[in-house]
Write a protein that holds these residues in place. Structure first.
Motif, PDB file in Angstrom:
ATOM      1  N   TYR A   3      61.187  34.181  51.063  1.00  0.00           N
ATOM      2  CA  TYR A   3      62.047  33.902  49.922  1.00  0.00           C
ATOM      3  C   TYR A   3      63.018  35.052  49.782  1.00  0.00           C
ATOM      4  O   TYR A   3      62.769  36.160  50.241  1.00  0.00           O
ATOM      5  CB  TYR A   3      61.255  33.707  48.630  1.00  0.00           C
ATOM      6  CG  TYR A   3      60.406  34.886  48.226  1.00  0.00           C
ATOM      7  CD1 TYR A   3      60.923  35.911  47.450  1.00  0.00           C
ATOM      8  CD2 TYR A   3      59.076  34.969  48.626  1.00  0.00           C
ATOM      9  CE1 TYR A   3      60.141  36.991  47.084  1.00  0.00           C
ATOM     10  CE2 TYR A   3      58.293  36.042  48.269  1.00  0.00           C
ATOM     11  CZ  TYR A   3      58.832  37.049  47.491  1.00  0.00           C
ATOM     12  OH  TYR A   3      58.070  38.119  47.137  1.00  0.00           O
ATOM     13  N   ILE A  43      64.959  25.182  41.893  1.00  0.00           N
ATOM     14  CA  ILE A  43      63.717  25.256  42.663  1.00  0.00           C
ATOM     15  C   ILE A  43      63.685  24.187  43.756  1.00  0.00           C
ATOM     16  O   ILE A  43      63.307  24.449  44.893  1.00  0.00           O
ATOM     17  CB  ILE A  43      62.494  25.126  41.733  1.00  0.00           C
ATOM     18  CG1 ILE A  43      62.427  26.328  40.793  1.00  0.00           C
ATOM     19  CG2 ILE A  43      61.211  25.008  42.539  1.00  0.00           C
ATOM     20  CD1 ILE A  43      61.399  26.176  39.692  1.00  0.00           C
ATOM     21  N   VAL A  44      64.095  22.970  43.406  1.00  0.00           N
ATOM     22  CA  VAL A  44      64.027  21.863  44.363  1.00  0.00           C
ATOM     23  C   VAL A  44      65.092  22.002  45.448  1.00  0.00           C
ATOM     24  O   VAL A  44      64.841  21.722  46.626  1.00  0.00           O
ATOM     25  CB  VAL A  44      64.161  20.517  43.618  1.00  0.00           C
ATOM     26  CG1 VAL A  44      64.252  19.358  44.585  1.00  0.00           C
ATOM     27  CG2 VAL A  44      62.982  20.325  42.690  1.00  0.00           C
ATOM     28  N   PRO A  46      67.117  24.970  46.509  1.00  0.00           N
ATOM     29  CA  PRO A  46      67.510  26.383  46.414  1.00  0.00           C
ATOM     30  C   PRO A  46      68.687  26.698  47.326  1.00  0.00           C
ATOM     31  O   PRO A  46      68.937  26.018  48.318  1.00  0.00           O
ATOM     32  CB  PRO A  46      66.247  27.121  46.863  1.00  0.00           C
ATOM     33  CG  PRO A  46      65.578  26.168  47.779  1.00  0.00           C
ATOM     34  CD  PRO A  46      65.874  24.790  47.237  1.00  0.00           C
ATOM     35  N   ILE A  50      62.962  28.689  50.228  1.00  0.00           N
ATOM     36  CA  ILE A  50      61.831  29.210  49.458  1.00  0.00           C
ATOM     37  C   ILE A  50      60.567  28.593  50.050  1.00  0.00           C
ATOM     38  O   ILE A  50      60.539  27.400  50.359  1.00  0.00           O
ATOM     39  CB  ILE A  50      61.939  28.840  47.971  1.00  0.00           C
ATOM     40  CG1 ILE A  50      63.188  29.440  47.343  1.00  0.00           C
ATOM     41  CG2 ILE A  50      60.718  29.301  47.198  1.00  0.00           C
ATOM     42  CD1 ILE A  50      63.387  29.048  45.903  1.00  0.00           C
ATOM     43  N   THR A  54      55.638  29.407  46.948  1.00  0.00           N
ATOM     44  CA  THR A  54      56.491  30.052  45.942  1.00  0.00           C
ATOM     45  C   THR A  54      57.127  29.006  45.040  1.00  0.00           C
ATOM     46  O   THR A  54      57.170  29.173  43.817  1.00  0.00           O
ATOM     47  CB  THR A  54      57.586  30.890  46.627  1.00  0.00           C
ATOM     48  OG1 THR A  54      56.976  31.791  47.550  1.00  0.00           O
ATOM     49  CG2 THR A  54      58.382  31.661  45.613  1.00  0.00           C
ATOM     50  N   SER A  55      57.599  27.916  45.623  1.00  0.00           N
ATOM     51  CA  SER A  55      58.202  26.868  44.788  1.00  0.00           C
ATOM     52  C   SER A  55      57.153  26.221  43.893  1.00  0.00           C
ATOM     53  O   SER A  55      57.442  25.852  42.755  1.00  0.00           O
ATOM     54  CB  SER A  55      58.901  25.814  45.650  1.00  0.00           C
ATOM     55  OG  SER A  55      57.972  25.140  46.463  1.00  0.00           O
ATOM     56  N   LEU A  58      56.639  28.569  41.028  1.00  0.00           N
ATOM     57  CA  LEU A  58      57.780  28.471  40.124  1.00  0.00           C
ATOM     58  C   LEU A  58      57.707  27.195  39.269  1.00  0.00           C
ATOM     59  O   LEU A  58      58.045  27.211  38.087  1.00  0.00           O
ATOM     60  CB  LEU A  58      59.088  28.532  40.916  1.00  0.00           C
ATOM     61  CG  LEU A  58      59.423  29.883  41.532  1.00  0.00           C
ATOM     62  CD1 LEU A  58      60.620  29.753  42.461  1.00  0.00           C
ATOM     63  CD2 LEU A  58      59.678  30.925  40.461  1.00  0.00           C
ATOM     64  N   MET A  59      57.258  26.095  39.875  1.00  0.00           N
ATOM     65  CA  MET A  59      57.104  24.856  39.102  1.00  0.00           C
ATOM     66  C   MET A  59      56.012  25.008  38.043  1.00  0.00           C
ATOM     67  O   MET A  59      56.121  24.464  36.946  1.00  0.00           O
ATOM     68  CB  MET A  59      56.800  23.672  40.027  1.00  0.00           C
ATOM     69  CG  MET A  59      57.984  23.261  40.888  1.00  0.00           C
ATOM     70  SD  MET A  59      59.437  22.824  39.942  1.00  0.00           S
ATOM     71  CE  MET A  59      59.032  21.181  39.450  1.00  0.00           C
TER      72      MET A  59
END
Length: 123
Positions: A3, A43-44, A46, A50, A54-55, A58-59
């Motif tokens: 990332y 996030i979806v 980027p 990523i 990590t995503s 973040l979610m």
């Protein structure tokens, strides 16, 4: 794990979401300012790749922020409902003068008039 470090910096676009995912105690004023729809798009889709983990983290942060915002909304709605109920109780104890009911165009005979028969019980 890959990332870009600029995403998770203190001033990065997803910093508040990262903190929300890992430190529940840090949810405060900064969580109110997060735009959830924009964050999910970041996030979806980027700008840099990523990692899936990590995503996912973040979610999780997005979900915790959303939960925090919903709790605040519920608290405000409950407080407003309580205030309205106390206002209603206070106003119901006071005498309120209502204007006289209007006469019907059919002469005021509610029982014979079919148009006003439904509303006759309400008056």
């Amino acid at each position: 794990m890959f990332y870009s470090t600029f995403i998770l910096q203190k001033k990065g676009p997803l910093a508040n979401v990262w903190l929300a995912a890992h430190w529940d105690k840090k949810l405060s004023k900064s969580a109110k300012l997060v735009d959830i729809s924009e964050t999910v798009v970041n996030i979806v889709k980027p700008s840099v790749p990523i990692a899936l983990r990590t995503s996912g983290e973040l979610m999780l942060g997005v979900v915790k922020i959303y939960h925090f915002k919903i709790k605040l909304l519920l608290k405000e709605a409950t407080d407003t409902t309580v205030k309205l109920k106390t206002l209603e109780l206070a106003s119901s104890s006071a005498r309120i003068d209502m204007p006289q009911a209007k006469k019907f165009s059919c002469g005021g005979n509610r029982k014979q008039c079919g148009r006003h028969r439904r509303n006759a019980s309400n008056i």
